[in-house]
Design a protein around this motif. Structure first.
Motif, short mmCIF file in Angstrom:
data_model
loop_
_atom_site.label_atom_id
_atom_site.label_comp_id
_atom_site.label_asym_id
_atom_site.label_seq_id
_atom_site.Cartn_x
_atom_site.Cartn_y
_atom_site.Cartn_z
N LEU A 102 0.83 -1.21 0.00
CA LEU A 102 0.00 0.00 0.00
C LEU A 102 0.86 1.26 0.00
O LEU A 102 0.59 2.22 -0.74
CB LEU A 102 -0.93 -0.01 1.22
N TRP A 103 1.90 1.27 0.81
CA TRP A 103 2.77 2.43 0.88
C TRP A 103 3.50 2.66 -0.44
O TRP A 103 3.70 3.78 -0.87
CB TRP A 103 3.80 2.25 2.00
N LEU A 104 3.90 1.57 -1.09
CA LEU A 104 4.64 1.70 -2.34
C LEU A 104 3.76 2.24 -3.45
O LEU A 104 4.23 2.99 -4.33
CB LEU A 104 5.23 0.35 -2.74
N ASP A 105 2.48 1.90 -3.44
CA ASP A 105 1.55 2.40 -4.44
C ASP A 105 1.49 3.92 -4.44
O ASP A 105 1.19 4.54 -5.47
CB ASP A 105 0.14 1.83 -4.20
N GLU A 106 1.76 4.53 -3.29
CA GLU A 106 1.70 5.98 -3.18
C GLU A 106 2.92 6.66 -3.80
O GLU A 106 2.89 7.87 -4.07
CB GLU A 106 1.60 6.39 -1.71
N GLN A 107 3.99 5.88 -4.05
CA GLN A 107 5.25 6.46 -4.52
C GLN A 107 5.55 6.18 -5.98
O GLN A 107 6.35 6.89 -6.59
CB GLN A 107 6.42 5.93 -3.66
N THR A 108 4.94 5.17 -6.56
CA THR A 108 5.21 4.84 -7.95
C THR A 108 4.05 4.03 -8.52
O THR A 108 3.40 3.26 -7.80
CB THR A 108 6.51 4.03 -8.10
N GLU A 109 3.81 4.25 -9.80
CA GLU A 109 2.80 3.47 -10.51
C GLU A 109 3.44 2.36 -11.32
O GLU A 109 2.76 1.66 -12.09
CB GLU A 109 1.98 4.38 -11.43
N ARG A 118 10.91 -5.59 8.87
CA ARG A 118 10.10 -6.40 7.96
C ARG A 118 9.45 -5.51 6.90
O ARG A 118 9.43 -5.84 5.72
CB ARG A 118 9.02 -7.15 8.74
N ILE A 119 8.88 -4.39 7.32
CA ILE A 119 8.21 -3.50 6.37
C ILE A 119 9.22 -2.93 5.38
O ILE A 119 8.97 -2.89 4.17
CB ILE A 119 7.48 -2.36 7.12
N TRP A 120 10.35 -2.47 5.89
CA TRP A 120 11.37 -1.88 5.01
C TRP A 120 11.85 -2.90 3.99
O TRP A 120 11.98 -2.58 2.80
CB TRP A 120 12.55 -1.39 5.86
N LEU A 121 12.11 -4.12 4.43
CA LEU A 121 12.58 -5.16 3.53
C LEU A 121 11.54 -5.49 2.47
O LEU A 121 11.86 -5.67 1.28
CB LEU A 121 12.93 -6.42 4.33
N ALA A 122 10.26 -5.53 2.88
CA ALA A 122 9.19 -5.81 1.92
C ALA A 122 9.05 -4.67 0.90
O ALA A 122 8.82 -4.91 -0.29
CB ALA A 122 7.87 -6.02 2.65
N LEU A 123 9.20 -3.43 1.36
CA LEU A 123 9.15 -2.29 0.45
C LEU A 123 10.22 -2.42 -0.63
O LEU A 123 9.95 -2.25 -1.83
CB LEU A 123 9.36 -0.98 1.22
N ARG A 124 11.43 -2.72 -0.21
CA ARG A 124 12.53 -2.79 -1.16
C ARG A 124 12.35 -3.95 -2.14
O ARG A 124 12.61 -3.82 -3.34
CB ARG A 124 13.86 -2.94 -0.41
N GLU A 125 11.91 -5.08 -1.64
CA GLU A 125 11.71 -6.24 -2.51
C GLU A 125 10.58 -6.01 -3.50
O GLU A 125 10.70 -6.35 -4.69
CB GLU A 125 11.45 -7.49 -1.67
N PHE A 126 9.48 -5.41 -3.05
CA PHE A 126 8.37 -5.10 -3.97
C PHE A 126 8.84 -4.13 -5.05
O PHE A 126 8.49 -4.27 -6.23
CB PHE A 126 7.20 -4.49 -3.20
N ALA A 127 9.62 -3.11 -4.66
CA ALA A 127 10.09 -2.13 -5.64
C ALA A 127 10.97 -2.79 -6.69
O ALA A 127 10.83 -2.53 -7.89
CB ALA A 127 10.86 -1.01 -4.92
N HIS A 128 11.85 -3.66 -6.25
CA HIS A 128 12.75 -4.35 -7.18
C HIS A 128 11.96 -5.22 -8.15
O HIS A 128 12.17 -5.18 -9.37
CB HIS A 128 13.73 -5.21 -6.37
N ALA A 129 11.02 -6.00 -7.63
CA ALA A 129 10.24 -6.90 -8.48
C ALA A 129 9.33 -6.12 -9.42
O ALA A 129 9.16 -6.48 -10.60
CB ALA A 129 9.41 -7.85 -7.61
N ARG A 130 8.73 -5.03 -8.94
CA ARG A 130 7.84 -4.25 -9.77
C ARG A 130 8.58 -3.58 -10.93
O ARG A 130 8.04 -3.46 -12.03
CB ARG A 130 7.11 -3.20 -8.92
N LEU A 131 9.81 -3.16 -10.68
CA LEU A 131 10.58 -2.54 -11.76
C LEU A 131 10.83 -3.54 -12.88
O LEU A 131 10.66 -3.22 -14.07
CB LEU A 131 11.91 -2.01 -11.21
N PHE A 132 11.22 -4.75 -12.54
CA PHE A 132 11.49 -5.76 -13.57
C PHE A 132 10.20 -6.24 -14.23
O PHE A 132 10.21 -6.67 -15.39
CB PHE A 132 12.26 -6.93 -12.98
#
Length: 448
Positions: free
Chosen positions: A104-111, A232-246
């Motif tokens: 949810l937090w990542l959705d606010e920072q990038t589409e 846990r939250i920080w690690l999940a944020l980073r992993e979601f960002a990495h996967a979403r970019l690819f």
């Protein structure tokens, strides 16, 4: 037919096969512990040695010239089995809750991108899922070493015995390739106990899947005086960002892996290195043999072409990691300990673990690109200047991706994204065409 004639009529390769089989079965002289050390199986016990002998037996019966990489996976599983890393149901539930909030937090920072739920992998599951990519990275080196070994033995063999070497070429390649596969499996098994998530080593090991390894979380939180739920939250944020970019930039994974192949395929082990290795090793000193094989002695200095391929690859990986850092930092701004966690991750990436160092000597390729901090600063400057939407438009096509010069000076890209007049180059033309097509104006006529 007498015995002498029978010996002369026998296939020399078959004679070599039988000789090696006798040694592997214990009928000949062989220091199995030294052989295990040479294969990278550190601290080998009787079970590990028995497994290595089984791999080599299989190599002798392999009818193909291709390396049997299953030996690597079996070795990785053997390493992991010594410390599989149990995770409680409470820990799994807490990780899932952290991942849901992070999404949810990542959705606010990038589409950018759209990813399903976070996968929770065991160490063994991570090794199984990523082994095909490790094999792809390591295969050129394994092939080069096997070729050099065969060539070196052929050149050192008297002409009268050349028939044996010619007939045994496949056997030598298979045995050498199996030893290399076992070394790779040892490294991957150790990495499985070090990595935190799918994108933890920078390379796209899991396509566009988002995954964490909960059993390894204590490796980050131990000694870090911050609440584990924030980690846990920080690690999940980073992993979601990495996967979403690819997932968003479909071409990106192919570009990274192509860059790795371009570098790795340039590795050609010099036969002289094999000969020098043979002359330096004291057979009675297995530790010396182990060190020579592990310190990268067989990997020659990089060629000019390899340096260029490596520079391009490092720039791409730095831009990927820098974007992920930038987006993660923005999304994690609500976490009181975000800066402390980010700094701990940066230190961890800068130093790497023992398995990363072992991989770099085995394949001659560092897992951590340089200039990560500069790339993160580049993406932050672009974000501050034009916002996240235009920032992320740079991932729409590989022609738009910034260069190493842009990392040093982002002013030109910022000006282009703002629509300010600058002397047009290929990136400006591509950006203009992209924006026009999105607005429905159709493609730009470059001839005008």
């Amino acid at each position: 037919m007498n015995d002498g004639e029978s010996d002369r009529d026998r296939d020399p390769a078959e004679e070599l096969r039988e000789m090696i089989q006798r040694m592997l079965s214990g009928d000949g002289e062989m220091d199995f512990s030294a052989l295990a050390n040479a294969a990278g199986v550190s601290g080998a016990d009787s079970q590990s040695i028995a497994g290595l002998m089984q791999h080599l037996q299989s190599a002798l019966s392999n009818p193909s010239d291709e390396i049997d990489w299953s030996a690597g996976m079996k070795q990785a599983e053997r390493v992991i089995s010594q410390n599989p890393g149990a995770v409680s149901s409470d820990e799994r539930d807490a990780t899932k809750q952290a991942a849901n909030l992070a999404a949810l937090w990542l959705d606010e920072q990038t589409e950018v991108g759209s990813i399903g739920e976070m996968e929770l992998l065991s160490r063994q599951q991570w090794a199984q899922a990523t082994m095909p990519v490790w094999q792809e990275i390591a295969a050129p080196v394994a092939t080069s070493i096997a070729d050099a070994l065969t060539q070196a033995m052929g050149e050192a063999t008297p002409e009268s015995e050349s028939e044996m070497i010619a007939g045994a070429g496949r056997l030598l390649r298979n045995v050498g390739g199996t030893l290399f596969a076992v070394q790779l499996g040892q490294v991957v098994g150790q990495l499985a106990g070090e990595v935190l998530a799918g994108g933890d080593v920078g390379f796209p090991l899991l396509d566009d899947r988002a995954a964490v390894i909960p059993a390894n979380l204590p490796k980050l939180t131990d000694g870090l005086e911050v609440p584990v739920d924030q980690v846990r939250i920080w690690l999940a944020l980073r992993e979601f960002a990495h996967a979403r970019l690819f997932q968003h930039a479909k071409w990106l994974r192919l570009q990274v892996l192509s860059g790795i192949r371009s570098y790795a395929e340039g590795i050609h082990v010099d036969v002289r290195a094999i000969e020098d290795l043979a002359s330096e090793v004291d057979p009675s000193n297995p530790e010396q043999l182990q060190e020579l094989l592990r310190n990268g002695s067989l990997i020659p200095p990089r060629s000019e072409e390899q340096e260029q391929a490596l520079a391009s690859l490092e720039t791409t990986l730095a831009l990927v990691e820098g974007w992920v850092d930038c987006v993660t930092a923005s999304a994690a701004s609500r976490l009181p300990s975000a800066q402390s966690i980010a700094e701990a991750i940066r230190r961890r990436r800068a130093t790497g673990g023992p398995a990363e160092k072992a991989f770099s000597t085995l394949v001659g390729l560092e897992l951590r690109p340089r200039r990560l901090r500069e790339a993160s600063e580049f993406w932050q400057k672009v974000t501050d200047a034009v916002g996240s939407e235009k920032r992320d438009s740079l991932w729409a096509h590989f022609d738009l991706v910034p260069t190493a010069d842009d990392i040093d000076d982002p002013s030109r890209i910022i000006a282009s994204l703002k629509g300010e007049r600058v002397e047009p180059d290929e990136m400006d033309i591509a950006l203009a065409q992209l924006f026009d097509e999105e607005e429905g104006d159709g493609p730009v006529d470059k001839s005008e």
